[in-house]
Structures are given as C-alpha cells and as structure tokens.
Motif scaffolding. Structure first.
Motif, PDB file in Angstrom:
ATOM      1  N   ILE A 536      -9.094  23.300  39.998  1.00 52.22           N
ATOM      2  CA  ILE A 536      -7.657  22.609  40.388  1.00 52.22           C
ATOM      3  C   ILE A 536      -6.590  23.785  40.445  1.00 52.22           C
ATOM      4  CG2 ILE A 536      -6.064  20.934  39.743  1.00 52.22           C
ATOM      5  CD1 ILE A 536      -8.664  19.761  40.732  1.00 52.22           C
ATOM      6  N   LEU A 537      -5.930  23.672  41.682  1.00 49.59           N
ATOM      7  CA  LEU A 537      -4.869  24.700  41.602  1.00 49.59           C
ATOM      8  C   LEU A 537      -3.603  24.185  41.183  1.00 49.59           C
ATOM      9  CD1 LEU A 537      -5.627  25.798  45.277  1.00 49.59           C
ATOM     10  CD2 LEU A 537      -6.298  26.846  43.540  1.00 49.59           C
ATOM     11  N   LEU A 538      -3.314  24.095  39.946  1.00 50.06           N
ATOM     12  CA  LEU A 538      -2.502  23.565  39.060  1.00 50.06           C
ATOM     13  C   LEU A 538      -0.906  24.216  39.508  1.00 50.06           C
ATOM     14  CD1 LEU A 538      -3.926  22.356  35.752  1.00 50.06           C
ATOM     15  CD2 LEU A 538      -3.508  21.032  37.728  1.00 50.06           C
ATOM     16  N   GLN A 539      -1.252  25.523  39.067  1.00 50.98           N
ATOM     17  CA  GLN A 539       0.097  26.382  39.189  1.00 50.98           C
ATOM     18  C   GLN A 539       0.615  26.466  40.456  1.00 50.98           C
ATOM     19  OE1 GLN A 539       1.537  27.877  36.725  1.00 50.98           O
ATOM     20  NE2 GLN A 539       3.337  28.602  38.232  1.00 50.98           N
ATOM     21  N   GLU A 540      -0.322  26.363  41.798  1.00 49.60           N
ATOM     22  CA  GLU A 540       0.319  26.369  43.205  1.00 49.60           C
ATOM     23  C   GLU A 540       0.971  24.933  43.245  1.00 49.60           C
ATOM     24  OE1 GLU A 540      -2.546  27.455  42.076  1.00 49.60           O
ATOM     25  OE2 GLU A 540      -2.804  29.419  42.869  1.00 49.60           O
ATOM     26  N   GLN A 541       0.264  23.846  42.650  1.00 51.62           N
ATOM     27  CA  GLN A 541       0.922  22.562  43.027  1.00 51.62           C
ATOM     28  C   GLN A 541       2.332  22.512  42.166  1.00 51.62           C
ATOM     29  OE1 GLN A 541      -1.846  19.385  41.402  1.00 51.62           O
ATOM     30  NE2 GLN A 541      -3.512  20.450  42.601  1.00 51.62           N
ATOM     31  N   LYS A 542       2.577  23.066  41.119  1.00 54.06           N
ATOM     32  CA  LYS A 542       3.778  23.170  40.355  1.00 54.06           C
ATOM     33  C   LYS A 542       4.751  23.832  40.975  1.00 54.06           C
ATOM     34  CE  LYS A 542       1.572  22.811  35.430  1.00 54.06           C
ATOM     35  NZ  LYS A 542       1.599  23.376  34.612  1.00 54.06           N
ATOM     36  N   GLU A 543       4.279  24.784  41.692  1.00 56.84           N
ATOM     37  CA  GLU A 543       5.355  25.659  42.380  1.00 56.84           C
ATOM     38  C   GLU A 543       5.967  24.850  43.741  1.00 56.84           C
ATOM     39  OE1 GLU A 543       3.403  29.360  43.607  1.00 56.84           O
ATOM     40  OE2 GLU A 543       3.349  30.019  41.607  1.00 56.84           O
ATOM     41  N   TYR A 563      -1.153  27.031  50.077  1.00 52.98           N
ATOM     42  CA  TYR A 563      -2.104  26.160  49.142  1.00 52.98           C
ATOM     43  C   TYR A 563      -3.127  25.931  50.149  1.00 52.98           C
ATOM     44  CZ  TYR A 563      -3.146  22.202  46.364  1.00 52.98           C
ATOM     45  OH  TYR A 563      -3.830  21.094  45.595  1.00 52.98           O
ATOM     46  N   PHE A 564      -2.977  25.496  51.490  1.00 52.40           N
ATOM     47  CA  PHE A 564      -3.949  24.819  52.187  1.00 52.40           C
ATOM     48  C   PHE A 564      -4.873  26.102  52.827  1.00 52.40           C
ATOM     49  CE2 PHE A 564      -1.966  20.944  52.228  1.00 52.40           C
ATOM     50  CZ  PHE A 564      -2.583  19.943  52.670  1.00 52.40           C
ATOM     51  N   GLN A 565      -4.207  27.305  53.013  1.00 56.30           N
ATOM     52  CA  GLN A 565      -5.097  28.479  53.182  1.00 56.30           C
ATOM     53  C   GLN A 565      -6.060  28.711  52.256  1.00 56.30           C
ATOM     54  OE1 GLN A 565      -2.668  31.644  54.019  1.00 56.30           O
ATOM     55  NE2 GLN A 565      -1.703  30.687  56.081  1.00 56.30           N
ATOM     56  N   CYS A 566      -5.652  28.825  50.950  1.00 57.86           N
ATOM     57  CA  CYS A 566      -6.707  28.755  49.953  1.00 57.86           C
ATOM     58  C   CYS A 566      -7.573  27.491  49.536  1.00 57.86           C
ATOM     59  CB  CYS A 566      -5.805  28.756  48.421  1.00 57.86           C
ATOM     60  SG  CYS A 566      -6.554  29.142  46.935  1.00 57.86           S
TER      61      CYS A 566
END
Length: 755
Positions: A536-543, A563-566
């Motif tokens: 889960i990309l938690l840090q990216e979601q927070k940003e 985020y979507f590219q990742c």
C-alpha cells in the motif's frame, strides 16, 4: 382417429405373464416385509443422531448468518446515528422545520431499501417534541403511536444505555412484534430501528429441517420464536440458562426438564452482542412431531399384508403394455412371436431393428460430452488422472505433445451484446471461434463462460510467446471484420496435461490485466509483475490528500499522475487495493473538511470488468479538482469567523427570553446557512450551537428562579420548552435538582446568610 385400447388375454400361452407373476409375487412379498422391518429399526435408531447432527449444522449456519447480517446492520445503523448529517440535523434540532422533513424523506427511502430486515425507524427528539417515523408522518411525543419505546427511553433517561436487539410489541401502524435497536445521541435523543421479527426468523432458520435455533440476547430475552419458546420470553432467571452463562465453554450440550419433558439443549455463545444460540431437542425420538417415524411403523404392518395383492396387480399392469407392444410391432418384423422363447425376447429383437440414432445426433452428443471433459480438464485439479485412454480416444482428445498452453479469448463487448442483442452475441462468439480455430487448427477449444473461449494449444517448445502472433491476428480479424475487440490472456506452457488447470489460472489472471492495457490487447502471464511487487502506497496517498487540503491543485495533479504511474507496474490485486485505499483516504479527508463526499468510482464489482486504469485516473483527477474548488470557496470566509462568533453570541443573549430562539433564526439574522454556522461555532467554541443555547437557557432559568417569583409554567413558555415535564427533566439533568428544589435551596441559603 381414436386408437382402440388393446387388452391382453391372460391364458396358458402367456409365457411371460406366468414368469413375472410367479417371481414378482414371491419377491415383492419378501422384500416388503424385510425392507419395512429393517427401515423401521434403522430409522428409530438413527433418528436421534440425524436430528442432532442436522441441528448442530443448522445452529452453526444460523450463527453465521445472524452474526454476519446483524453485525453489518448494526455498523450501518451506528454510522447513521453518529455520522449522518440528516440524522444529526433532526436529533439536534430545536424545533420542527420543513427542511427537516425533506432530509428525513431522502433518508427514509435510502435506509428502508438498505436491508430487508428493517421494518421501520424513528428519530425521536425530546427537546423539539417531535418524532420522525418511517411508518407515519411527523408526530409529537404525546401523539406518537409507539408508546412502548418512549416508556423504555424515559425509564433510562439520564443514562447512555442503548437498547440492542430488544424484543417487544409495538403499537398501531407497526407489526405486532419487532426487534429494536436504539442508539442514544449526546443530547439523550434517540435513533430507533425496528427489525421485522418474521424476516429475521425466516433468515435464521431457512434451512432448518428438524429444529429451530433460539436466539437469546444479552439480557436473557428471546428475540425469535420456536415451537418450544415464545418470542420475548425472559430466560434470565431460569437455571439452565444461568448454567450456560456461567460455563466457560463457548459451545456445549446439557440435559434439562421443561414442562415434564426431557430435552437436550445445544448451545453456542457468540461474542457479537453477547448472543446465545440455543436448540431444544426432545430426548425421546417418539416425542418428535416428525411423522416419518409413525408412518414407517404403520407401513410395516400395512405393507406386509398388501404385498401379495400388489404383486398380482403389478404383474397384470406390467404385462398389459408388453402385449400392446407385441401387437403394434408385428407389422415391422418378419418373424412372429411364436418363434421366440417368450414375449420379451420378441420385443428385444424387434426394437433393436427399429431404434437407431442419426449421425447428427451422435455428433451433437459427442461434442457436448467432449466440451464437458475439456472444461473439467481446465478447471478441476487431478481430473486428468481420472480419465483413461479409452475415454479420451472416444471423444477424439489426444494429449501427446511435449508442451501444452492455455489461452483465453474474451469479447470486450460481452455485457453490451448480451443486454442489447443476444443473437449478435452468439454470432460474434461463433465468429471468434471460427477465426481462432482456423489460425490454430490443432488446438482444442471450449466456452468457459459468457464471452470467453479457452484454447488448449499444443507445442514442441516451452516458449511462452510462440503463439502470440497468431493470437494477435485473431483479434485483428475480429476488429477488421466485425468491429469487435478481443482481449487474450496467455498462461505459461506446461509439460503434462494434468498441469492444464495451472496454465488456465495463469491465463485468467493475465486476462484481468485488461484493466491496465484496455481492450484488444494480448496479455502474457510471463510479462506480469509478481504478486508481492509492492504494498500500500501510504506515503503517496498522504501527499495527495495533503495537496488537496492545502489547495495546491497542480501539485495534487502531479502527485496523482505519479501515483498511477507507480501503480501501473504492480500486480492487479495490489492496484485495486491501492485504489480502494486512496478512495477511502479522500473520502475521510472530504468528511473532515466538511466537503461533499463523492463516490464516482464504485467497488461493488471488480473494477477491471467496468473501467480501465486511465478512466479511473480521470475520475480521481476530476474529484480532486472539485474538492479543491470547494475548499477554496469555504476558506475565503475564514477571516469573517471571529465576527460571526461575536454576532452569534450577541443574538443568543438578546433572544434568550424571547421564546423563539433557534439555530435557524440566528443563521437567518447573520445571513449564513445553518450547517455552516453550526460548523464554525463548534470549531471556535468547542461545543455545538444547540448545546450552547440550551446551557444559556438553563443559566437564565436559574437567574429567574433566584430573583423572581415567576411560576415554572411561565418560565417554560418564556424559554420555549415544549412542556413543564420536559423542562423539569432537562433542568434536573443539568443541575441535579428540580426547579422548585433549586428555588427553595437558594432561599434557604439567603436566610442563613441573613442570620
């Protein structure tokens, strides 16, 4: 023309009749006697075991269904009671308004459609003297039809007790028996949900055969009924129920005596809401209401004496169609019945010469069986080992290649074709099968499910991409000839037919990646990322959420694209999980910021069946843009908030004794919406505006009681309380004493000071 009925002539020449009568008479009589005796004994002995096993299974199934359903229902109702804006507006309102009716009407339709178990619900506001009910129009407390729930709530006034799954009888305009959940809110008002008793009992015991499961709530009250226990019965003081509660075991069995009969009590405790599930079984098998035992014993006597008579009747009945067939078939056979040992041998030879199956029928039957075997080979593990070479050869299934590979072809427009034009769907599927079979003639194919064809390809190499050009060409032909796109998923080659289910599962997984690539693509399992490729990309979601809340639109868009590219390089399950997590994070931020929560992307079904990843990205991008626009509009008024608070407090002081002080009145005087005023007041003052007004009313009442001789009735009217009783209750709750007690105590203190 009506055919004349042919009746057989029973005589010495009817060889077959004498045979069947002699053997059937003796055999039927003996079998009727023996079988009936054996069945009677075995039925009696095994009945207790059967009902015990069935009751345990039924009780476990009932526990699973009840806990799952009621937990989901409770969570949803609890969320509404504490977080729904319409519910909070009604429960915290100071008086009735037409806006509340509109909000309740919208809430009513959505809520009643959520669960079939829900019968009705109430929003009870004691302060505003109003009850919103799903069964009637708005009523006052004195005219509300369900007096029982008002008595229960009044009996526990001043406490935070909730009534969870309480069996009771409602009044007019409601079913006779309901199961009630009551959720109290901060101002002692209540959100009450009534469940249909009949619907819950049907859900609980829909698979019951021998017994019903009895459900007892945490108070020891029965919330359903059975043949042995009435709805709402209080078992809290019964010895056997207390023994169950005292036991440390979560499930067990005990023997009790109820109404002069012995019962085996099967019980299971559930942590959900403190429920106890109980099944009562009579110890004696003859105490059952099941008529099987009685009918079996009666049959033992009856069938023994009827055996011989039935033998004669059956013999005659069996020979009658035989004789009719003989007369009807004579024109179709050269020889006569006299050349055969008996009538049956004559019929056998005649029918054998007449009955045949056409080549087309045989081919259709063989093709259906062949498709069934292929489907089981792909979807069932170890099925190949159950087949022998004779069966495979019979259906022209040869597995002598070095490697085998499964490919799935899927029509991208299956849903649209099935809903709009089923004949076109069939035509497209047949066309796809013809094209793929022509390009790969040595393959085997079968339709696995709607719109999906599975092909088993034979190869002499383990190259996973060997058939990629042919598969891509099949899709190009469908697009060129019929303007229909086809997506293909390729599994890895395997070296044994028994491994075909694994290759099929890989092809199915590859097909799911249409979510990333879109329709009309060829997806190979060997190119897919590993299942544990990321978390889960938690840090990216927070940003992303942080950029939205700080109204940095360009930064939010940039971080969303990154985020979507990742995600695009991850496993499909991880992608969906991250999308759900991002959707939840944005929803939480919207709720906390007072924004309208959006649900443009639904997870009710697999997203890769409805969207592509790029379509989902555009939905999130639009959502972020709208959130930022709304946030900017709200924050333009931040500098005005201190002035708004001052004006609000001044209005409260000015109108406290006017008898018409409400949140709506204050909002109209300072030209703001009611919800916006509520939010900024609570943000700055730490208390809701309704609570602030009520506290000021109590302070004003205390001052009037100390300084004047005004009656309690006049104070109630001045402060706009609905009734003296309600004023007494609310005053005592906040000061610990009634208005009269407060006045007398103040006078006593003044007298002591004078002395």
């Amino acid at each position: 023309m009506k055919m004349t009925k042919i009746r057989p002539a029973i005589g010495k020449d009817n060889v077959y009749f004498h045979k069947i009568f002699r053997h059937l008479a003796i055999t039927t009589f003996i079998l009727f006697f023996c079988f009936t005796l054996i069945i009677s004994v075995l039925t009696t002995r095994r009945y207790s075991q059967e009902i015990m096993s069935s009751s345990l299974q039924n009780m476990d199934a009932s526990v699973t269904v009840s806990d799952s359903t009621l937990n989901g229902l409770y969570s949803y109702c609890y969320f509404l009671a504490n977080n729904n804006a319409a519910v909070n507006d009604i429960l915290y309102a100071d008086h009735f308004s037409s806006e509340l009716s509109i909000e309740f009407s919208s809430l009513k339709d959505d809520f009643l459609n959520y669960y079939d178990l829900i019968d009705s619900f109430y929003l009870i506001n004691f302060g505003a003297d109003m009850v919103f009910s799903s069964t009637t129009t708005r009523q006052t407390l004195t005219s509300f039809h369900d007096r029982h729930i008002l008595e229960l709530l009044d009996r526990t006034s001043g406490s935070a007790e909730n009534f969870l799954f309480l069996p009771r009888s409602a009044a007019d305009h409601a079913p006779a028996d309901v199961i009630t959940l009551a959720f109290r809110v901060g101002n002692s008002n209540a959100f009450v949900v009534n469940l249909k008793r009949s619907a819950y009992e049907s859900l609980l015991n829909h698979n019951a055969v021998y017994s019903d499961t009895l459900v007892i709530n945490s108070r020891g009250l029965v919330i359903n009924s059975s043949s042995d226990m009435a709805f709402g019965a209080d078992l809290s003081e019964t010895g056997w129920y207390q023994n169950i509660q005292a036991s440390s075991r979560a499930r067990g069995e005990l023997s009790v005596k109820l109404d002069s009969r012995r019962y085996n009590v099967l019980y299971r405790k559930s942590a959900s809401f403190g429920f106890t599930y109980v099944t009562l079984l009579a110890e004696s098998p003859f105490s059952t209401k099941n008529t099987m035992l009685y009918s079996t014993l009666a049959s033992f006597v009856l069938f023994t004496f009827l055996g011989l008579g039935l033998s004669l009747l059956l013999s005659y009945t069996l020979y009658q169609p035989v004789n009719n067939l003989i007369k009807l078939l004579k024109p179709h056979y050269r020889q006569t019945a006299g050349n055969h040992s008996d009538e049956i041998s004559y019929l056998t030879d005649t029918v054998s010469s007449l009955v045949h199956t056409t080549a087309q029928n045989r081919k259709q039957i063989q093709m259906a069986e062949r498709q069934h075997i292929l489907q089981r080979l792909l979807t069932a593990d170890h099925y190949f080992s159950a087949l022998n070479g004779k069966i495979l050869a019979q259906y022209d299934l040869s597995f002598d290649a070095e490697y085998y590979q499964v490919v799935l072809f899927s029509l991208d427009g299956t849903r649209k074709l099935l809903s709009s034009n089923p004949p076109d769907y069939k035509l497209m599927l047949d066309s796809l099968q013809n094209i793929a079979s022509e390009l790969m003639p040595d393959s085997l194919w079968v339709e696995i499910e709607n719109g999906i064809l599975a092909y088993v390809l034979f190869s002499d190499t383990d190259d996973a991409r060997r058939f990629s050009p042919l598969i891509a060409k099949a899709g190009q032909c469908m697009d060129e000839y019929f303007h229909e796109t086809v997506t293909a998923g390729m599994g890895l080659p395997c070296d044994t037919p028994s491994s075909l289910p694994e290759s099929y599962a890989q092809a199915k997984t590859a097909l799911r990646y249409r979510f990333l690539s879109g329709g009309g693509s060829v997806l190979n399992f060997t190119d897919l990322p590993a299942e544990n490729s990321s978390g889960i990309l938690l840090q990216e979601q927070k940003e992303i959420v942080s950029a939205v809340l700080s109204c940095r639109e360009s930064a939010a868009a940039e971080k969303l694209d990154a985020y979507f590219q990742c995600l695009a390089g991850g496993h499909i399950d991880n992608i969906v999980l991250n999308l759900m997590a991002l959707n939840t994070s944005l929803g939480t931020a919207e709720s906390q910021a007072g924004l309208q929560t959006r649900s443009q992307f639904s997870y009710d079904s697999d997203p890769y069946d409805r969207y592509t990843l790029e379509e989902v990205r555009k939905q999130f991008s639009q959502r972020i843009t709208e959130d930022i626009s709304q946030l900017q509009e709200i924050r333009q008024n931040i500098s005005e908030k201190p002035r708004i608070i001052e004006e609000t407090i001044a209005c409260v002081e000015e109108l406290i004794s006017s008898g018409s002080l409400t949140v709506e009145l204050i909002a109209s005087r300072i030209h703001l919406s009611t919800n916006y005023l509520r939010n900024i007041f609570k943000e700055h003052m730490g208390v809701s505006l309704s609570k602030y007004i009520t506290d000021k009313k109590i302070q004003y009442a205390c001052r009037v009681l100390e300084e004047t001789e005004d009656s309690i009735q006049s104070i109630c009217e001045r402060l706009d309380f609905t009734s003296p009783n309600y004023f007494y209750t609310y005053f005592k709750k906040n000061t610990g004493m009634t208005p009269n007690q407060y006045r007398e105590r103040h006078r006593a203190q003044e007298g002591d000071a004078a002395l």
